[in-house]
Design a protein around this motif. Structure first.
Motif, mmCIF file in Angstrom:
data_model
loop_
_atom_site.group_PDB
_atom_site.id
_atom_site.type_symbol
_atom_site.label_atom_id
_atom_site.label_comp_id
_atom_site.label_asym_id
_atom_site.label_seq_id
_atom_site.Cartn_x
_atom_site.Cartn_y
_atom_site.Cartn_z
ATOM 1 N N ARG A 8 4.993 5.863 -7.697
ATOM 2 C CA ARG A 8 5.137 4.518 -8.245
ATOM 3 C C ARG A 8 4.658 3.420 -7.307
ATOM 4 N NH1 ARG A 8 8.337 4.415 -12.859
ATOM 5 N NH2 ARG A 8 9.234 6.442 -13.384
ATOM 6 N N ALA A 9 4.716 3.617 -6.019
ATOM 7 C CA ALA A 9 4.329 2.572 -5.076
ATOM 8 C C ALA A 9 3.029 2.890 -4.353
ATOM 9 C CB ALA A 9 5.449 2.355 -4.053
ATOM 10 N N ASP A 10 2.679 4.138 -4.327
ATOM 11 C CA ASP A 10 1.472 4.569 -3.622
ATOM 12 C C ASP A 10 0.317 4.640 -4.616
ATOM 13 O OD1 ASP A 10 -0.497 5.775 -2.159
ATOM 14 O OD2 ASP A 10 0.496 7.717 -2.017
ATOM 15 N N GLY A 11 -0.703 3.823 -4.396
ATOM 16 C CA GLY A 11 -1.825 3.777 -5.327
ATOM 17 C C GLY A 11 -2.925 4.767 -5.040
ATOM 18 N N PRO A 43 -11.193 1.864 -6.171
ATOM 19 C CA PRO A 43 -11.725 3.230 -6.093
ATOM 20 C C PRO A 43 -10.807 4.262 -6.745
ATOM 21 C CG PRO A 43 -12.065 2.100 -4.014
ATOM 22 C CD PRO A 43 -11.224 1.189 -4.853
ATOM 23 N N GLU A 44 -9.489 4.093 -6.583
ATOM 24 C CA GLU A 44 -8.544 5.049 -7.160
ATOM 25 C C GLU A 44 -8.500 4.938 -8.683
ATOM 26 O OE1 GLU A 44 -7.433 3.800 -3.041
ATOM 27 O OE2 GLU A 44 -7.756 2.705 -4.923
ATOM 28 N N ASP A 45 -8.618 3.713 -9.195
ATOM 29 C CA ASP A 45 -8.709 3.518 -10.641
ATOM 30 C C ASP A 45 -9.908 4.277 -11.192
ATOM 31 O OD1 ASP A 45 -6.602 1.581 -10.759
ATOM 32 O OD2 ASP A 45 -8.013 0.027 -10.152
ATOM 33 N N HIS A 166 -4.313 -0.910 -16.944
ATOM 34 C CA HIS A 166 -4.871 -1.572 -15.768
ATOM 35 C C HIS A 166 -4.003 -2.759 -15.354
ATOM 36 C CE1 HIS A 166 -8.148 -3.707 -13.447
ATOM 37 N NE2 HIS A 166 -8.159 -2.490 -12.942
ATOM 38 N N ASP A 167 -3.972 -3.031 -14.051
ATOM 39 C CA ASP A 167 -3.195 -4.133 -13.472
ATOM 40 C C ASP A 167 -1.695 -3.980 -13.698
ATOM 41 O OD1 ASP A 167 -5.207 -5.439 -12.176
ATOM 42 O OD2 ASP A 167 -5.555 -6.924 -13.732
ATOM 43 N N TYR A 168 -1.239 -2.780 -13.956
ATOM 44 C CA TYR A 168 0.200 -2.519 -14.053
ATOM 45 C C TYR A 168 0.833 -2.584 -12.664
ATOM 46 C CZ TYR A 168 4.548 -0.082 -15.304
ATOM 47 O OH TYR A 168 5.870 0.252 -15.503
ATOM 48 N N HIS A 169 0.145 -2.005 -11.684
ATOM 49 C CA HIS A 169 0.661 -1.972 -10.310
ATOM 50 C C HIS A 169 0.120 -3.186 -9.556
ATOM 51 C CE1 HIS A 169 2.382 -0.352 -6.719
ATOM 52 N NE2 HIS A 169 1.217 -0.154 -6.119
ATOM 53 N N ASP A 170 0.713 -4.328 -9.843
ATOM 54 C CA ASP A 170 0.281 -5.588 -9.250
ATOM 55 C C ASP A 170 1.516 -6.469 -9.128
ATOM 56 O OD1 ASP A 170 -0.701 -8.291 -8.893
ATOM 57 O OD2 ASP A 170 -2.671 -7.562 -9.524
ATOM 58 N N ALA A 171 1.795 -6.945 -7.929
ATOM 59 C CA ALA A 171 3.008 -7.726 -7.683
ATOM 60 C C ALA A 171 3.058 -8.996 -8.516
ATOM 61 C CB ALA A 171 3.102 -8.081 -6.195
ATOM 62 N N ARG A 172 1.908 -9.473 -8.962
ATOM 63 C CA ARG A 172 1.890 -10.710 -9.750
ATOM 64 C C ARG A 172 2.571 -10.539 -11.107
ATOM 65 N NH1 ARG A 172 -4.287 -12.052 -9.840
ATOM 66 N NH2 ARG A 172 -4.314 -9.766 -10.074
ATOM 67 N N PHE A 198 6.048 8.554 -17.822
ATOM 68 C CA PHE A 198 5.275 7.914 -16.765
ATOM 69 C C PHE A 198 4.537 8.968 -15.962
ATOM 70 C CE2 PHE A 198 5.018 6.218 -12.400
ATOM 71 C CZ PHE A 198 4.303 5.052 -12.628
ATOM 72 N N GLY A 199 3.237 8.732 -15.724
ATOM 73 C CA GLY A 199 2.426 9.747 -15.062
ATOM 74 C C GLY A 199 1.931 9.393 -13.695
ATOM 75 N N GLY A 200 2.356 8.236 -13.154
ATOM 76 C CA GLY A 200 1.958 7.876 -11.804
ATOM 77 C C GLY A 200 1.096 6.634 -11.741
ATOM 78 N N VAL A 201 1.014 6.070 -10.544
ATOM 79 C CA VAL A 201 0.180 4.902 -10.249
ATOM 80 C C VAL A 201 -1.035 5.354 -9.458
ATOM 81 C CG1 VAL A 201 0.064 2.857 -8.772
ATOM 82 C CG2 VAL A 201 1.943 3.118 -10.379
ATOM 83 N N PHE A 202 -2.197 4.856 -9.860
ATOM 84 C CA PHE A 202 -3.456 5.190 -9.200
ATOM 85 C C PHE A 202 -4.250 3.900 -9.079
ATOM 86 C CE2 PHE A 202 -1.918 8.520 -11.948
ATOM 87 C CZ PHE A 202 -1.757 9.575 -11.068
ATOM 88 N N GLY A 203 -4.432 3.416 -7.846
ATOM 89 C CA GLY A 203 -5.012 2.104 -7.677
ATOM 90 C C GLY A 203 -4.043 1.069 -8.214
ATOM 91 N N CYS A 204 -4.514 0.226 -9.128
ATOM 92 C CA CYS A 204 -3.601 -0.742 -9.760
ATOM 93 C C CYS A 204 -3.257 -0.326 -11.184
ATOM 94 C CB CYS A 204 -4.217 -2.138 -9.744
ATOM 95 S SG CYS A 204 -5.670 -2.344 -10.782
#
Length: 258
Positions: A8-11, A43-45, A166-172, A198-204
């Motif tokens: 969840r926190a590691d992209g 790149p991870e996205d 996309h942009d799910y993992h973004d502090a904003r 939920f399947g994980g965070v990759f990039g953002c």
């Protein structure tokens, strides 16, 4: 397919498919090839998007194409996999669509992607039988915009379908002063919170798999987009009247002969 629910926190990138068919070199080459196209894929996205398209049974739907970076990448994945899955990219911006189509031509994948001008709602009205098995949601990232797109996808993504947000993992997303980003809240308030794993965070981006609800993939006929109305009147007459009448007459003669 393997989900990474604790990621969840590691992209960083991790594969969701561990198969012999996965070609890491082709994946890296495709991601490098689209790097020059304008866009906000990390790149991870990009690695995850290529992987998901490579393995998708299709259809694939992209909401928001910008300049074509993500759609070209997915089209390259389909080509590398000899995967015939259809790919449709929808956007309301004609300038973005023109740029994306140009990029697809330059990368020799113009035949692998269909660009559609309009909203997701308009696309589903035109093609009500569309049941996307992979959706890259990268359109309007505001709370209202994300809600609108997810409301359209709810009745149409079947069980087993994948959504990459996309942009799910973004502090904003958590900042009230950033109204342009409301993806996390839109997901939490939607059918996804109930029906998806939920399947994980990759990039953002965050990956979700629909495990409950949704339509049966076979509950609608194959998507047919009727564009006869855009043909000249004479050709419309041939397609709607003369040719169907000729087929019926030939069938009738065949039954009489038998």
């Amino acid at each position: 397919m393997r989900l990474h629910p604790d990621k969840r926190a590691d992209g960083s990138y991790l594969p969701s498919y561990e198969t012999a068919e996965r070609d890491d070199e082709a994946q890296r080459a495709a991601c490098a090839a689209v790097e020059a196209i304008s866009g906000w894929l990390r790149p991870e996205d990009a690695l995850k998007l290529y992987e998901l398209a490579f393995h998708s049974p299709g259809p694939i739907l992209e909401i928001g194409c910008y300049r074509g970076k993500s759609s070209v990448l997915m089209a390259r994945a389909l080509r590398d996999a000899a995967n015939p899955a259809p790919l449709v990219s929808v956007d309301v911006d004609p300038v973005a669509l023109a740029a994306a189509a140009t990029a697809a031509g330059r990368h020799d994948v113009a035949d692998r992607v269909v660009y559609v001008r309009g909203s997701a709602a308009a696309l589903f009205r035109a093609v009500p039988g569309l049941r996307p098995r992979l959706v890259f949601v990268d359109g309007d990232h505001s709370l209202e915009g994300a809600r609108r797109d997810l409301a359209q996808l709810g009745p149409r993504v079947p069980a087993g379908g994948l959504l990459l947000m996309h942009d799910y993992h973004d502090a904003r997303n958590a900042d009230p002063a950033e109204p342009a980003l409301g993806v996390v809240q839109a997901v939490a308030e939607s059918w996804m919170a109930r029906d998806c794993a939920f399947g994980g965070v990759f990039g953002c981006s965050a990956l979700f798999r629909r495990d409950r609800g949704g339509p049966d993939p076979g509950d609608a006929p194959a998507p047919i987009l009727d564009l006869v109305i855009r043909d000249p009147v004479r050709l419309q007459f041939l397609q709607r009247v003369r040719w169907p009448l000729g087929r019926r007459l030939r069938a009738l003669r065949g039954r009489r002969a038998g």
